[in-house]
Design a protein around this motif. Structure first.
Motif, PDB file in Angstrom:
ATOM      1  N   LEU A 188     -10.549  18.496 -24.305  1.00 41.24           N
ATOM      2  CA  LEU A 188      -9.345  17.708 -24.029  1.00 41.24           C
ATOM      3  C   LEU A 188      -8.865  17.908 -22.597  1.00 41.24           C
ATOM      4  CD1 LEU A 188      -6.885  15.992 -24.853  1.00 41.24           C
ATOM      5  CD2 LEU A 188      -5.833  18.089 -25.732  1.00 41.24           C
ATOM      6  N   ARG A 189      -8.755  19.139 -22.163  1.00 41.59           N
ATOM      7  CA  ARG A 189      -8.278  19.420 -20.809  1.00 41.59           C
ATOM      8  C   ARG A 189      -9.271  18.922 -19.764  1.00 41.59           C
ATOM      9  NH1 ARG A 189      -3.933  22.646 -20.341  1.00 41.59           N
ATOM     10  NH2 ARG A 189      -4.495  23.015 -18.171  1.00 41.59           N
ATOM     11  N   GLN A 190     -10.553  19.109 -20.022  1.00 42.62           N
ATOM     12  CA  GLN A 190     -11.556  18.671 -19.066  1.00 42.62           C
ATOM     13  C   GLN A 190     -11.578  17.151 -18.928  1.00 42.62           C
ATOM     14  OE1 GLN A 190     -15.517  19.870 -20.096  1.00 42.62           O
ATOM     15  NE2 GLN A 190     -16.446  18.969 -18.268  1.00 42.62           N
ATOM     16  N   SER A 191     -11.437  16.446 -20.034  1.00 40.27           N
ATOM     17  CA  SER A 191     -11.514  14.981 -20.009  1.00 40.27           C
ATOM     18  C   SER A 191     -10.250  14.352 -19.464  1.00 40.27           C
ATOM     19  CB  SER A 191     -11.796  14.454 -21.421  1.00 40.27           C
ATOM     20  OG  SER A 191     -12.999  14.979 -21.933  1.00 40.27           O
ATOM     21  N   ILE A 192      -9.083  14.889 -19.839  1.00 39.99           N
ATOM     22  CA  ILE A 192      -7.831  14.243 -19.458  1.00 39.99           C
ATOM     23  C   ILE A 192      -7.443  14.557 -18.017  1.00 39.99           C
ATOM     24  CG2 ILE A 192      -6.111  16.010 -20.056  1.00 39.99           C
ATOM     25  CD1 ILE A 192      -4.610  13.789 -21.576  1.00 39.99           C
ATOM     26  N   LEU A 193      -7.995  15.627 -17.444  1.00 38.57           N
ATOM     27  CA  LEU A 193      -7.717  15.982 -16.058  1.00 38.57           C
ATOM     28  C   LEU A 193      -8.820  15.538 -15.107  1.00 38.57           C
ATOM     29  CD1 LEU A 193      -6.265  19.587 -16.534  1.00 38.57           C
ATOM     30  CD2 LEU A 193      -5.015  17.438 -16.261  1.00 38.57           C
ATOM     31  N   LYS A 194      -9.738  14.732 -15.590  1.00 41.94           N
ATOM     32  CA  LYS A 194     -10.819  14.222 -14.748  1.00 41.94           C
ATOM     33  C   LYS A 194     -10.254  13.298 -13.673  1.00 41.94           C
ATOM     34  CE  LYS A 194     -15.250  11.787 -15.038  1.00 41.94           C
ATOM     35  NZ  LYS A 194     -16.202  11.103 -15.951  1.00 41.94           N
ATOM     36  N   PRO A 195     -10.643  13.461 -12.403  1.00 40.09           N
ATOM     37  CA  PRO A 195     -10.085  12.618 -11.316  1.00 40.09           C
ATOM     38  C   PRO A 195     -10.388  11.138 -11.522  1.00 40.09           C
ATOM     39  CG  PRO A 195     -11.193  14.556 -10.425  1.00 40.09           C
ATOM     40  CD  PRO A 195     -11.538  14.519 -11.888  1.00 40.09           C
ATOM     41  N   VAL A 196      -9.458  10.311 -11.086  1.00 38.45           N
ATOM     42  CA  VAL A 196      -9.576   8.859 -11.179  1.00 38.45           C
ATOM     43  C   VAL A 196      -9.280   8.265  -9.799  1.00 38.45           C
ATOM     44  CG1 VAL A 196      -8.543   6.765 -12.143  1.00 38.45           C
ATOM     45  CG2 VAL A 196      -8.998   8.716 -13.623  1.00 38.45           C
ATOM     46  N   SER A 197     -10.045   7.250  -9.428  1.00 35.09           N
ATOM     47  CA  SER A 197      -9.814   6.560  -8.150  1.00 35.09           C
ATOM     48  C   SER A 197      -8.807   5.439  -8.357  1.00 35.09           C
ATOM     49  CB  SER A 197     -11.130   5.998  -7.593  1.00 35.09           C
ATOM     50  OG  SER A 197     -12.044   7.033  -7.308  1.00 35.09           O
ATOM     51  N   LEU A 198      -7.715   5.494  -7.642  1.00 36.14           N
ATOM     52  CA  LEU A 198      -6.711   4.432  -7.722  1.00 36.14           C
ATOM     53  C   LEU A 198      -7.170   3.220  -6.939  1.00 36.14           C
ATOM     54  CD1 LEU A 198      -3.449   6.547  -7.192  1.00 36.14           C
ATOM     55  CD2 LEU A 198      -4.577   5.940  -9.339  1.00 36.14           C
ATOM     56  N   SER A 199      -6.526   2.089  -7.178  1.00 37.37           N
ATOM     57  CA  SER A 199      -6.863   0.859  -6.467  1.00 37.37           C
ATOM     58  C   SER A 199      -6.337   0.913  -5.042  1.00 37.37           C
ATOM     59  CB  SER A 199      -6.279  -0.354  -7.194  1.00 37.37           C
ATOM     60  OG  SER A 199      -6.801  -0.450  -8.508  1.00 37.37           O
ATOM     61  N   VAL A 200      -7.060   0.245  -4.149  1.00 37.07           N
ATOM     62  CA  VAL A 200      -6.664   0.154  -2.740  1.00 37.07           C
ATOM     63  C   VAL A 200      -6.056  -1.220  -2.506  1.00 37.07           C
ATOM     64  CG1 VAL A 200      -7.436   0.236  -0.353  1.00 37.07           C
ATOM     65  CG2 VAL A 200      -8.460   1.750  -2.036  1.00 37.07           C
ATOM     66  N   VAL A 222      -7.112  11.050 -15.188  1.00 35.02           N
ATOM     67  CA  VAL A 222      -7.031  10.235 -16.401  1.00 35.02           C
ATOM     68  C   VAL A 222      -5.647  10.322 -17.015  1.00 35.02           C
ATOM     69  CG1 VAL A 222      -7.952   9.979 -18.748  1.00 35.02           C
ATOM     70  CG2 VAL A 222      -9.492  10.447 -16.838  1.00 35.02           C
ATOM     71  N   ARG A 223      -4.999  11.450 -16.869  1.00 32.52           N
ATOM     72  CA  ARG A 223      -3.718  11.677 -17.518  1.00 32.52           C
ATOM     73  C   ARG A 223      -2.592  10.832 -16.941  1.00 32.52           C
ATOM     74  NH1 ARG A 223       0.146  16.602 -17.310  1.00 32.52           N
ATOM     75  NH2 ARG A 223       1.305  16.293 -19.243  1.00 32.52           N
ATOM     76  N   ASN A 224      -2.618  10.505 -15.657  1.00 36.24           N
ATOM     77  CA  ASN A 224      -1.503   9.772 -15.047  1.00 36.24           C
ATOM     78  C   ASN A 224      -1.907   8.438 -14.453  1.00 36.24           C
ATOM     79  OD1 ASN A 224      -2.806  10.516 -12.656  1.00 36.24           O
ATOM     80  ND2 ASN A 224      -1.477  12.277 -12.333  1.00 36.24           N
ATOM     81  N   ALA A 225      -3.128   7.987 -14.642  1.00 34.81           N
ATOM     82  CA  ALA A 225      -3.569   6.687 -14.118  1.00 34.81           C
ATOM     83  C   ALA A 225      -3.211   5.580 -15.108  1.00 34.81           C
ATOM     84  CB  ALA A 225      -5.063   6.699 -13.849  1.00 34.81           C
ATOM     85  N   LEU A 226      -2.602   4.511 -14.608  1.00 30.89           N
ATOM     86  CA  LEU A 226      -2.181   3.382 -15.433  1.00 30.89           C
ATOM     87  C   LEU A 226      -2.699   2.086 -14.833  1.00 30.89           C
ATOM     88  CD1 LEU A 226       1.532   4.451 -16.052  1.00 30.89           C
ATOM     89  CD2 LEU A 226      -0.352   4.635 -17.672  1.00 30.89           C
ATOM     90  N   ARG A 283      -1.024   0.167 -19.263  1.00 30.92           N
ATOM     91  CA  ARG A 283      -1.907   0.829 -20.224  1.00 30.92           C
ATOM     92  C   ARG A 283      -2.714   1.916 -19.530  1.00 30.92           C
ATOM     93  NH1 ARG A 283      -7.203  -0.406 -19.548  1.00 30.92           N
ATOM     94  NH2 ARG A 283      -7.752  -2.377 -18.528  1.00 30.92           N
ATOM     95  N   THR A 284      -3.168   2.845 -20.322  1.00 29.84           N
ATOM     96  CA  THR A 284      -4.017   3.903 -19.795  1.00 29.84           C
ATOM     97  C   THR A 284      -5.415   3.349 -19.539  1.00 29.84           C
ATOM     98  OG1 THR A 284      -4.599   4.607 -22.043  1.00 29.84           O
ATOM     99  CG2 THR A 284      -2.700   5.657 -21.005  1.00 29.84           C
ATOM    100  N   THR A 285      -6.218   4.108 -18.822  1.00 24.90           N
ATOM    101  CA  THR A 285      -7.564   3.664 -18.492  1.00 24.90           C
ATOM    102  C   THR A 285      -8.453   3.686 -19.729  1.00 24.90           C
ATOM    103  OG1 THR A 285      -8.122   5.930 -17.833  1.00 24.90           O
ATOM    104  CG2 THR A 285      -7.375   4.416 -16.106  1.00 24.90           C
ATOM    105  N   GLY A 286      -9.619   3.029 -19.624  1.00 26.39           N
ATOM    106  CA  GLY A 286     -10.562   3.014 -20.736  1.00 26.39           C
ATOM    107  C   GLY A 286     -11.285   4.335 -20.873  1.00 26.39           C
ATOM    108  N   GLY A 287     -12.130   4.426 -21.890  1.00 25.45           N
ATOM    109  CA  GLY A 287     -12.866   5.665 -22.120  1.00 25.45           C
ATOM    110  C   GLY A 287     -12.039   6.660 -22.910  1.00 25.45           C
ATOM    111  N   PHE A 288     -11.910   7.860 -22.391  1.00 21.87           N
ATOM    112  CA  PHE A 288     -11.218   8.918 -23.127  1.00 21.87           C
ATOM    113  C   PHE A 288      -9.744   8.593 -23.327  1.00 21.87           C
ATOM    114  CE2 PHE A 288      -8.851  12.911 -23.367  1.00 21.87           C
ATOM    115  CZ  PHE A 288      -9.513  13.545 -24.403  1.00 21.87           C
ATOM    116  N   ALA A 289      -9.090   7.946 -22.350  1.00 20.35           N
ATOM    117  CA  ALA A 289      -7.651   7.660 -22.456  1.00 20.35           C
ATOM    118  C   ALA A 289      -7.330   6.648 -23.539  1.00 20.35           C
ATOM    119  CB  ALA A 289      -7.103   7.182 -21.112  1.00 20.35           C
ATOM    120  N   GLY A 290      -8.304   5.885 -23.997  1.00 22.14           N
ATOM    121  CA  GLY A 290      -8.118   5.051 -25.170  1.00 22.14           C
ATOM    122  C   GLY A 290      -7.410   3.733 -24.965  1.00 22.14           C
TER     123      GLY A 290
END
Length: 309
Positions: free
Chosen positions: A47-59, A126-130, A153-160
């Motif tokens: 859970l911690r590893q998946s939800i804290l995985k870095p996400v690239s925000l939009s430019v 993943v935890r704070n990307a919308l 909404r949260t991102t796809g994949g683990f965030a559901g």
């Protein structure tokens, strides 16, 4: 004859044999769950590893927000009179929120409802990307405008792909600490998930209606059904699996001038065009400190009128 053993474990009968069998079954079940990764400590680590995985925000090239873009929702923090650290709207999940997306797939993921909180970490993950999602059929890539309904909404994949939702408070359903209107993440998109962006300055709010929303500037996020603004409460903190965080509610706090307080001020944070793996809040300034250390908060949160002055 003194060294001859007349008693062996194999001669155990009755309750003695039952205890041995139960221990063997427990060990066998433990090893089976360990091989499948179903132990609590394994699931917690996943859970911690998946939800804290870095996400690239939009430019954003022109600075305007568009449907389909991935952003981070950050509360701008307090003032000198009311000091409060900035925080990002983040998922608060535990093992009860983890499950497989379907029986055919063993990939773990989150399911709703999930709580949200104001985390002090401002690193995109993943935890704070919308994702800014349309609710009226507007295609992805179109500009998001003030007073236009949308969903987060949260991102796809683990965030559901869970949607940020709220509803009128009741005795049975309200925020845990403040008892105000609760905000959570749900699986189904409906009218409870509709939000709109309101211009920061009340005196120019009517003139800005229908104009494109600029990213990385103070705005208000109002719930369409209840007409309450999203707020981060520094005086109501929650203990979560990720530490102490601010409680997130939907409630409009007004000052003596009938203007929204700092707890209702939010920023749609996008990625730094020069370095897409980090947000604009993490861009190094003239000093060695970054925004995360509280160095250049005003440069990010100023409105266009304030910046020109």
């Amino acid at each position: 004859m003194t060294n001859f053993r007349t008693y062996r474990p194999s001669v155990r009968v009755g309750n003695w044999r039952e205890d041995v069998t139960l221990e063997e079954d427990s060990l066998r079940d433990f090893l089976h769950r360990k091989d499948r990764g179903e132990l609590s400590i394994q699931r917690t680590g996943l859970l911690r590893q998946s939800i804290l995985k870095p996400v690239s925000l939009s430019v954003s090239g022109d600075g305007c927000l568009r449907f389909g873009e991935t952003v981070m929702l950050v509360n701008s923090g307090g003032t000198d009179l009311d000091p409060r650290e900035p925080c990002s709207l983040s998922i608060v999940a535990d093992l009860s929120n983890m499950s497989s997306h379907s029986q055919a797939s063993s990939d773990p993921g989150l399911h709703g409802p999930c709580q949200v909180g104001g985390a002090s970490s401002l690193k995109p993950c993943v935890r704070n990307a919308l994702v800014i999602t349309s609710v009226d059929g507007t295609p992805d890539g179109e500009l998001l405008r003030y007073e236009q309904s949308f969903a987060l909404r949260t991102t796809g994949g683990f965030a559901g792909e869970l949607y940020l939702a709220s509803d009128h408070r009741t005795f049975q359903k309200c925020a845990k600490r403040s008892r105000l209107q609760e905000v959570s993440l749900v699986e189904q998109l409906n009218f409870l998930c509709w939000w709109r962006v309101v211009y920061f300055d009340p005196q120019e709010r009517l003139e800005q209606e229908g104009c494109p929303v600029q990213g990385n500037l103070k705005v208000l996020i109002s719930h369409c059904k209840t007409n309450q603004c999203l707020a981060a409460l520094a005086n109501h903190e929650l203990w979560t699996p990720f530490g102490k965080e601010y409680e997130i509610v939907a409630h409009t706090f007004l000052d003596s001038h009938k203007a929204e307080r700092d707890s209702n001020h939010w920023l749609f944070v996008t990625a730094d065009p020069g370095q897409e793996e980090q947000s604009l809040l993490q861009r190094p300034q003239a000093s060695d400190d970054t925004y995360e250390n509280g160095s250049d908060i005003k440069a990010i949160t100023d409105t266009p009128q304030e910046a020109e002055s």
